[in-house]
Design an enzyme around this catalytic site. Structure first.
Site, PDB file in Angstrom:
ATOM      1  N   TYR A 155       2.064 -10.039  -2.719  1.00  0.00           N
ATOM      2  CA  TYR A 155       1.809  -9.547  -4.077  1.00  0.00           C
ATOM      3  C   TYR A 155       2.278  -8.103  -4.269  1.00  0.00           C
ATOM      4  O   TYR A 155       3.112  -7.841  -5.148  1.00  0.00           O
ATOM      5  CB  TYR A 155       0.337  -9.712  -4.466  1.00  0.00           C
ATOM      6  CG  TYR A 155       0.068  -9.167  -5.852  1.00  0.00           C
ATOM      7  CD1 TYR A 155       0.614  -9.789  -6.968  1.00  0.00           C
ATOM      8  CD2 TYR A 155      -0.695  -8.014  -6.044  1.00  0.00           C
ATOM      9  CE1 TYR A 155       0.411  -9.282  -8.244  1.00  0.00           C
ATOM     10  CE2 TYR A 155      -0.901  -7.498  -7.316  1.00  0.00           C
ATOM     11  CZ  TYR A 155      -0.349  -8.133  -8.412  1.00  0.00           C
ATOM     12  OH  TYR A 155      -0.546  -7.623  -9.668  1.00  0.00           O
ATOM     13  N   LYS A 159       5.715  -7.100  -6.482  1.00  0.00           N
ATOM     14  CA  LYS A 159       5.570  -6.278  -7.683  1.00  0.00           C
ATOM     15  C   LYS A 159       6.353  -4.965  -7.548  1.00  0.00           C
ATOM     16  O   LYS A 159       6.957  -4.483  -8.510  1.00  0.00           O
ATOM     17  CB  LYS A 159       4.096  -5.986  -7.956  1.00  0.00           C
ATOM     18  CG  LYS A 159       3.270  -7.211  -8.318  1.00  0.00           C
ATOM     19  CD  LYS A 159       3.707  -7.856  -9.626  1.00  0.00           C
ATOM     20  CE  LYS A 159       3.254  -7.087 -10.837  1.00  0.00           C
ATOM     21  NZ  LYS A 159       3.562  -7.800 -12.105  1.00  0.00           N
TER      22      LYS A 159
END
Length: 371
Positions: A155, A159
């Site tokens: 994650y 990002k």
């Protein structure tokens, strides 16, 4: 930019749907295209019957579908890319998270170039900045510090790379010869009615006699209300459409927080839930350093047995760090460049969220009666 139009990805989500509602109030906005893979039936009904002058089109589609993105971007002036796969516990396959968050963003940027979309706003994450260590104290951090996560968990890593791609795309030449303008917003931990994280915390507590987990005693976070994050996106779209403001905003990222008190995650959950009888777990938790090394050992075990068995540790070093850090940021730059001021006060945000948590409590009681 008179008669402009906007595509919102992730429009069926916790944040995305609120961005759409705010956009419906914008002047001279002719059309909103709301793109997502899934819309709850009640939201689909709401979006299908808008009582506004702006046309609202629901698009069922996948962020990895090139043809879908190409169609969605045709004739669009602004893209707000809020679609994301949030996974802080590594419950989803790494490849899936990387595909949605990074590849999906890259495909959408390409679609914007081909369709001559001049403005691209990316919903980033605080996690692209860290925290990298629970021993490091960051209070009222700001953009000029240029903090960057060192974690390779899917994650934060996806990002980070996606945000870099968006900001690097500022200045790209569009198909017709125009120029792409981009910026990114980094919200703090987002809360509010319908928050998937709050929902998970509260429903877990309801199954445990109302006892909230409290293994985050040392953390200090500055949560931000979802309505204020959505409002910041609208202001970013205004700024990038404004010839005077756009040069300052282009290629920049902004931390988005509000006036919610800084506190630990556990204390924050208690603040929102105490009215309904929730209480904090009074048991002594393990020292953070011990939690960290236990997580490290579990990660080693997971790696060693991975050729024969897929074992996902219940806790990782990244999660321990994220849950136990002092990590807060100022919204001064957004205030200065975007004209951002929180639209909802802490009291308003708190009451709205408390009422929603009350509805979860009532649902739980009704479920118990029908057993």
């Amino acid at each position: 930019m008179a008669g402009w139009s906007c595509l919102v990805t992730g429009a069926g989500g916790f944040l995305g749907q609120r961005i759409v509602r705010f956009l419906l109030e914008e002047k001279e906005l002719q059309e909103i295209r709301a793109l997502d893979k899934f819309f709850r039936p009640e939201l689909r009904e709401e979006f299908s019957n808008p009582k506004h002058r702006t046309k609202l089109t629901i698009l069922d589609g996948d962020i990895l579908d090139k043809k879908c993105l190409k169609r969605a971007c045709q004739g669009i002036s602004v893209v707000i890319h809020a679609a994301s796969l949030i996974d802080v516990v590594n419950a989803v396959r790494r490849e899936t998270v990387m595909d949605v968050n990074l590849k999906g963003t890259q495909l959408l940027l390409e679609a914007c170039i081909q369709a001559d979309v001049p403005i691209f706003i990316y919903t980033s994450s605080l996690e692209v900045a860290g925290p990298n260590s629970f021993r490091e104290i960051i209070q009222n951090g700001h953009e000029e510090e240029h903090r960057e996560t060192r974690w390779t968990s899917a994650y934060p890593y996806s990002k980070k790379l996606a945000e870099k791609a968006v900001l690097a795309a500022d200045g790209w030449t569009l198909q017709s010869g125009g120029t792409l303008r981009t910026c990114a917003l980094r919200p703090m931990y987002i809360y509010g009615e319908g928050s998937p994280f709050l929902y998970a915390q509260m429903t877990h507590a309801l199954k445990n006699n109302g006892i909230l987990k409290y293994d985050t005693k040392l953390s200090i976070a500055n949560p931000v209300y979802v309505g204020n994050v959505a409002w910041a996106h609208v202001l970013a779209s205004r700024a990038l459409r404004d010839p005077e403001k756009a040069p300052t905003v282009r290629g920049q990222f902004y931390y988005i927080s509000d006036d919610t008190p800084h506190q630990s995650y556990g204390e924050f959950n208690y603040t929102l839930g105490k009215e309904w009888g929730f209480c904090l777990d009074s048991r002594i938790s393990l020292p953070v350093s011990l939690q960290y090394w236990i997580a490290f050992l579990l990660e080693i075990v997971s790696f060693l047995i991975s050729p024969i068995y897929k074992y996902q540790p219940s806790v990782t070093r990244h999660l321990v760090t994220l849950s136990n850090s002092v990590f807060t940021f100022s919204y001064k730059k957004a205030q200065q460049d975007l004209g951002y001021e929180p639209l909802f006060s802490w009291e308003e945000a708190k009451q709205k969220t408390i009422q929603w948590i009350g509805s979860l409590v009532e649902q739980h009681k009704e479920a118990l009666k029908t057993r």
